[in-house]
Write an enzyme that holds these catalytic residues in place. Structure first.
Site, PDB file in Angstrom:
ATOM      1  N   ASP A  57      52.950  38.339  38.530  1.00 42.96           N
ATOM      2  CA  ASP A  57      52.526  38.328  37.085  1.00 42.96           C
ATOM      3  C   ASP A  57      53.266  39.129  36.112  1.00 42.96           C
ATOM      4  OD1 ASP A  57      50.217  37.189  38.083  1.00 42.96           O
ATOM      5  OD2 ASP A  57      49.065  39.258  37.908  1.00 42.96           O
ATOM      6  N   LEU A 103      43.907  32.442  32.619  1.00 43.43           N
ATOM      7  CA  LEU A 103      43.339  33.325  31.581  1.00 43.43           C
ATOM      8  C   LEU A 103      44.563  34.257  31.142  1.00 43.43           C
ATOM      9  CD1 LEU A 103      40.309  34.624  33.565  1.00 43.43           C
ATOM     10  CD2 LEU A 103      40.183  33.484  31.614  1.00 43.43           C
ATOM     11  N   LYS A 154      36.767  39.848  37.875  1.00 42.58           N
ATOM     12  CA  LYS A 154      37.846  38.739  38.431  1.00 42.58           C
ATOM     13  C   LYS A 154      38.155  38.903  39.768  1.00 42.58           C
ATOM     14  CE  LYS A 154      42.333  36.961  36.674  1.00 42.58           C
ATOM     15  NZ  LYS A 154      42.582  36.576  38.170  1.00 42.58           N
TER      16      LYS A 154
HETATM   17  S1  IVH Z   1      37.550  32.082  34.149  1.00 42.64           S
HETATM   18  C1  IVH Z   1      39.156  28.878  31.234  1.00 42.64           C
HETATM   19  N1  IVH Z   1      36.278  33.787  35.548  1.00 42.64           N
HETATM   20  O1  IVH Z   1      41.503  33.929  37.635  1.00 42.64           O
HETATM   21  C2  IVH Z   1      39.316  30.206  32.198  1.00 42.64           C
HETATM   22  N2  IVH Z   1      38.403  33.033  36.408  1.00 42.64           N
HETATM   23  O2  IVH Z   1      43.722  33.298  35.498  1.00 42.64           O
HETATM   24  C3  IVH Z   1      38.912  29.836  33.629  1.00 42.64           C
HETATM   25  N3  IVH Z   1      39.134  34.167  38.151  1.00 42.64           N
HETATM   26  O3  IVH Z   1      42.349  30.627  38.345  1.00 42.64           O
HETATM   27  C4  IVH Z   1      38.983  30.898  34.438  1.00 42.64           C
HETATM   28  N4  IVH Z   1      37.486  35.589  38.471  1.00 42.64           N
HETATM   29  O4  IVH Z   1      40.739  31.776  39.792  1.00 42.64           O
HETATM   30  C5  IVH Z   1      37.476  33.094  35.482  1.00 42.64           C
HETATM   31  N5  IVH Z   1      35.016  35.547  36.728  1.00 42.64           N
HETATM   32  C6  IVH Z   1      36.373  34.778  36.663  1.00 42.64           C
HETATM   33  C7  IVH Z   1      37.347  34.847  37.416  1.00 42.64           C
HETATM   34  C8  IVH Z   1      38.534  34.030  37.296  1.00 42.64           C
HETATM   35  C9  IVH Z   1      38.603  34.966  39.052  1.00 42.64           C
HETATM   36  C10 IVH Z   1      40.561  33.673  38.563  1.00 42.64           C
HETATM   37  C11 IVH Z   1      40.492  32.048  38.623  1.00 42.64           C
HETATM   38  C12 IVH Z   1      41.599  31.678  37.744  1.00 42.64           C
HETATM   39  C13 IVH Z   1      42.235  32.758  37.391  1.00 42.64           C
HETATM   40  C14 IVH Z   1      42.408  32.931  35.626  1.00 42.64           C
END
Ligand code: IVH
Length: 717
Positions: A57, A103, A154
């Protein structure tokens, strides 16, 4: 967005000689791209990351920052313009009709405040300025025009798209590069948390997005099973989940304890979009999809930050790994209004926690000698900020563990620190092993006292055989003796014990009771007042309880609970001192290992001598009568065995009956309570029948044993 985790070291140095320190931005960008590509191949394609996510990251963020600063350096083929790696060729590919994005990350409060401000501005409902400096209680957020957010966790797993048509699961796909993923339907169908059919009325097409992950407890069990079967163990739950999903054989995946949480929506046909994200999650849950309970709807930046703090405090108690929290503007219409910028939505932010895994180098491996002589190798590390603190040491547990992980001195390793748990070396980054790396050799002599080091058959731990001759063991024994849960001698910390032992003033716990203020005040960094307090604390410790005293002795395998059981059972110290192994085995929860350890301890004359000296020094406790032992269930019963029993030898049956207190006799009389008869029973059976003595078969005997034991323990109704 900030480029680095607060306080985290800069991204690790390149593999030897790759990049000069005074590299130009263009060279740095080139180098970062190459590194990121290499690691994302390891991570996304091979499932074998060699560096922690946080480091990846950090490189990614640095590249993004450089490209923003120098737009002329931005090219189409930069990893920032394309997320993830290529799908594995062995799975079919799936085109995501709605791309799976990622994200934006934030690390500090300021990033969150800026995110909230951008959202409010984008929605045309906030003043351009930040909240006034005196708005300590977030009054601005409470105002009607503060943006409403849905906060969630997350999850540290793998993004997954689940496609339901008319309520039936028809396809599961990984994220891949966001446009195309891998078809892992057969594997995902084995995940029990994922419904194959949705509950209630389902839309024509519903594509649910979420995370496949593994609960920590399940991960530990899986790793234990893998180790038992001599199979590869996994570095962390995320890798275990990834490895399990990428199995070509779904029967293997089925044995892996995978789980899932839904958090988003892809394609939707035959139903209206929900009005808000939180209503959507409730809807998912109603359809039988797993949705995490740890979520909250809040307003404004203060609401976001208080969610972050609350979860941050409980992070280590959660049963799964998370690497941050996610904020999403709650109203879907507002999400649409804000839209996307390149690869990520403007309406969402991942607010990350300090990384719990980082890489650093092993500068040396030293051994520590514990209270029971256990020799523990400890890695001395180049300082690294991980799990919120700077770590310089990590336990390597024992020699087998070092071999299993393959740690050499000079290696770059992944260090993990979660919560209050002692920092641990998780794995070696083999590709960074320097040419002069050295394997660790377990010393054959104790580094403290020079005594022989032994490793018993079947034990992982090597021990110094010096016992109390060994200053290291003596120090630990004294610290154990003095600890709060034992004799509770406040002020007897390791600095004092260190000096007392090194200067030969104290050898055994009994010597503590001879200490005077003058002796103590002569020690380094010991004021008269502290010396007087310590003497007083030692004096006060003379009045104790038997269980504390037993625990304080530091007998191997005798923890607080066992010490209590022993004190209760024996009532008086002399009863314990007189007990042999058989007598010890009668104590609640004392098994052969503990009984032998106590017996061995008491067989050492010098141990008994210390106990006597302590009593002579005035250490005392209230003594009681030994706990009344419950009479054995078949006490007073006479039983005769005859014939051949179907499954049990006569000897075994005799042993069982005697253990329950029965007397096993050779001939039948009026006083016989039962005759247990097997095949070809002869005259004894006839005599029993003549005398009217009840006759049992093997089953009847087992039932008698079970029934009488149940009556004893109060299980019977
Ligand atoms: S939303 C358009 N919600 O984080 C947004 N992602 O960098 C799509 N992830 O690949 C993602 N927890 O694997 C979202 N509560 C959550 C999440 C989440 C984990 C991961 C996911 C994604 C990455 C985004």
């Amino acid at each position: 967005m900030t480029a680095k985790t607060p306080g985290a070291p800069a991204p690790a140095v390149a593999p030897a000689g790759a990049l000069p320190a005074d590299a130009t931005p263009a060279q740095r960008v080139q180098w970062l791209r190459a590194e990121i590509e290499r690691h994302s191949h390891q991570y996304y394609v091979l499932d074998a990351p060699t560096i922690p996510d946080a480091e990846y990251d950090a490189m990614f963020s640095e590249l993004q920052a450089l490209e923003t600063e120098h737009p002329d350096l931005l090219t189409d083929d930069s990893p920032t313009q394309r997320v993830g790696g290529a799908p594995l060729s062995a799975f079919d590919t799936v085109r995501h009709r709605v791309p799976m994005l990622s994200l934006n990350n934030g690390f500090e409060d300021e990033d969150v405040i800026n995110f909230d401000r951008r959202c409010a501005q984008g929605l045309g409902r906030a003043p351009a300025a930040a909240a006034p400096a005196d708005d300590l209680f977030g009054a601005a957020d409470a105002a009607d025009n503060a943006v409403e957010y849905s906060c969630e966790l997350k999850f540290d797993g793998l993004a997954m798209s689940l496609r339901y048509e008319d309520g039936k699961l028809v396809q599961a796909a990984t994220r891949g590069d966001g446009e195309t993923g891998e078809d892992v339907t057969a594997n995902v169908r084995t995940i029990k948390a994922i419904p194959l059919k949705l509950r209630g009325k389902a839309p024509a097409v519903l594509e649910v997005r979420g995370e496949v992950f593994m609960y920590r407890a399940e991960f530990d069990k899986l790793n234990a099973r893998q180790a038992d079967a001599d199979e590869k163990t996994f570095v962390n739950p995320r890798n275990a989940a990834a490895g399990s999903l990428r199995q070509l054989d779904p029967r293997i995946t089925a044995k892996r304890p995978l789980s899932f949480f839904a958090y988003g929506l892809g394609e939707l046909q035959g139903a209206d979009r929900p009005p808000t994200h939180s209503v959507m999650l409730d809807g998912f849950a109603a359809m039988g999809l797993p949705v995490c309970d740890e979520r909250r709807v809040v307003r404004g930046a203060q609401g976001l930050l208080s969610f972050y703090r609350d979860i941050g405090q409980r992070r280590d108690q959660l049963p799964y790994d998370i690497d941050g929290v996610v904020y999403k503007v709650n109203a879907i219409s507002e999400q649409e209004q804000l839209g996307f910028v390149s690869r990520a939505p403007r309406f969402a932010l991942a607010h990350k926690f300090p990384a719990q895994e980082m890489t650093t180098t092993v500068e040396d491996i030293e051994v520590q000698v514990g209270r029971t002589g256990a020799i523990t190798p400890v890695a001395r590390l180049a300082p690294v900020f991980v799990g919120g603190v700077t770590v310089t040491n990590a336990t390597l547990h024992n020699e087998d563990e070092i071999r299993r992980k393959g740690v050499h001195i000079g290696d770059t390793v992944i260090v993990r620190r979660a919560g209050d748990v002692i920092p641990e070396v998780v794995a070696v980054v083999l590709e960074r092993r320097p040419a002069d790396a050295r394997a660790f050799v377990m010393p054959t002599a104790c580094p403290v006292c020079g005594s022989h080091v032994e490793k018993l058959e079947g034990e992982a731990v090597a021990r110094c055989t010096g016992g109390l001759i060994c200053a290291a063991q003596r120090k630990q024994a004294l610290l154990h003796f003095a600890q709060r849960r034992a004799m509770d001698i406040e002020g007897l910390g390791d600095k004092v014990v260190e000096q007392l032992v090194d200067q030969g003033i104290v050898r055994t716990p009994a010597d503590l009771y001879k200490l005077g203020v003058a002796k103590l005040a002569a020690l380094d960094r010991m004021a008269d007042k502290s010396a007087a307090n310590l003497v007083q604390a030692i004096d006060a410790s003379r009045e104790t309880t038997l269980n504390r005293f037993i625990f304080a002795l530091g007998i191997r395998h005798v923890g607080e609970a066992t010490a209590k059981d022993l004190a209760k059972h024996f009532g008086k110290l002399d009863n314990l001192l007189a007990a042999d192994e058989a007598a010890l085995l009668e104590v609640n929860d004392v098994g052969p290992v503990v009984a032998q350890s106590i017996a061995n301890f008491l067989a050492e004359a010098h141990n008994v001598e210390v106990i006597e000296q302590l009593r002579a020094a005035g250490v005392h406790w209230p003594e009681s009568e030994p706990a009344a032992r419950a009479p054995l269930p078949l006490a007073g019963k006479t039983i005769v065995l005859t014939g051949t029993l179907p499954t049990m030898s006569r000897e075994d049956a005799k042993e069982k009956l005697e253990a329950a207190g029965a007397k096993v006799a050779g001939s039948v009389s009026k006083k016989t309570d039962y005759v247990v008869a097997g095949a070809e029973a002869g005259s004894k059976l006839e005599r029993a029948q003549a005398l009217g003595v009840p006759v049992l078969d093997e089953d009847g005997m087992l039932k008698l044993l079970a029934d009488s034991a149940a009556v004893q323990t109060g299980d019977a109704q």
